[in-house]
Design a protein around this motif. Sequence first.
Motif, short mmCIF file in Angstrom:
data_model
loop_
_atom_site.label_atom_id
_atom_site.label_comp_id
_atom_site.label_asym_id
_atom_site.label_seq_id
_atom_site.Cartn_x
_atom_site.Cartn_y
_atom_site.Cartn_z
N ALA A 189 0.82 -1.21 0.00
CA ALA A 189 0.00 0.00 0.00
C ALA A 189 0.86 1.27 0.00
O ALA A 189 0.37 2.35 -0.29
CB ALA A 189 -0.93 0.01 1.21
N HIS A 213 -10.14 -5.95 2.14
CA HIS A 213 -9.22 -5.35 3.11
C HIS A 213 -8.82 -6.30 4.23
O HIS A 213 -7.77 -6.12 4.84
CB HIS A 213 -9.84 -4.10 3.72
CG HIS A 213 -10.12 -3.03 2.71
ND1 HIS A 213 -9.11 -2.31 2.12
CD2 HIS A 213 -11.27 -2.60 2.16
CE1 HIS A 213 -9.64 -1.45 1.25
NE2 HIS A 213 -10.95 -1.61 1.26
N ASP A 254 -3.89 -3.49 2.49
CA ASP A 254 -3.79 -2.05 2.75
C ASP A 254 -3.06 -1.78 4.07
O ASP A 254 -2.37 -0.78 4.21
CB ASP A 254 -5.18 -1.42 2.82
CG ASP A 254 -5.86 -1.37 1.47
OD1 ASP A 254 -5.16 -1.54 0.44
OD2 ASP A 254 -7.08 -1.18 1.43
N TRP A 255 -3.22 -2.64 5.04
CA TRP A 255 -2.67 -2.44 6.38
C TRP A 255 -1.29 -3.05 6.57
O TRP A 255 -0.67 -2.88 7.60
CB TRP A 255 -3.62 -2.99 7.44
CG TRP A 255 -4.15 -4.37 7.13
CD1 TRP A 255 -5.33 -4.67 6.53
CD2 TRP A 255 -3.49 -5.61 7.37
NE1 TRP A 255 -5.45 -6.03 6.40
CE2 TRP A 255 -4.34 -6.63 6.91
CE3 TRP A 255 -2.27 -5.96 7.93
CZ2 TRP A 255 -4.00 -7.97 6.99
CZ3 TRP A 255 -1.93 -7.31 8.01
CH2 TRP A 255 -2.79 -8.29 7.55
N ARG A 274 2.51 -2.09 8.05
CA ARG A 274 3.16 -1.39 6.93
C ARG A 274 4.64 -1.18 7.12
O ARG A 274 5.40 -1.07 6.17
CB ARG A 274 2.49 -0.03 6.70
CG ARG A 274 1.18 -0.12 6.00
CD ARG A 274 0.68 1.27 5.69
NE ARG A 274 -0.55 1.20 4.94
CZ ARG A 274 -1.09 2.22 4.31
NH1 ARG A 274 -0.48 3.39 4.33
NH2 ARG A 274 -2.20 2.09 3.65
#
Length: 183
Positions: free
Chosen positions: A62, A157, A107-108, A135
Amino acid sequence: LRSDVVQVLAIDSRHLLRVRTVQPSESADATVYTYLECFTRRGQFVGQLALALPIIHMTPTAVPYQFVALSAPTASTPSNVFLITLKPFQIRHLRLSLSPCQVSAFDWGCVVVGQTTGNADGQPVSRHQALLLDRAAEPVDWLTDMPAASAIAAVGHHSLLIAPDAPPSAHPSPPAPSEDATQ
């Protein structure tokens, strides 16, 4: 000299990254290089980076211009996971307490699926687990007692799709053609 294109990935809306591995010779001690070759979306070559890593899978994270990569095991080292950032260029080796076999980005953060070994009642035990990384590639949590995975993929997600390895006996061989079918 053998070259294989591993993947083609989008860097941004204007550039592509071709991931290509090159093995210089048939000898076992020859270093396998991975070339990260950048092209515009119209196919114009921009430049390349040569890495002394046998990368077998890369996926974008991400974070812009960042990828998580899985290297092939060699005779002397197991598979490894690397965080590769293109701007500014940086490669970070993620030292994990499992032998990774699959990686997928969310995303995380990302999920690394692999195998850990230990002892139970004096006997070696192998377990398939997933390590959740944020991340910054810091461990967040473990998923335990998973099936061995032949492939994984992020779905949405917060969902992970796992294609379990099937034992060879689970794949029935096709029936032999009968004599009636050939006449």
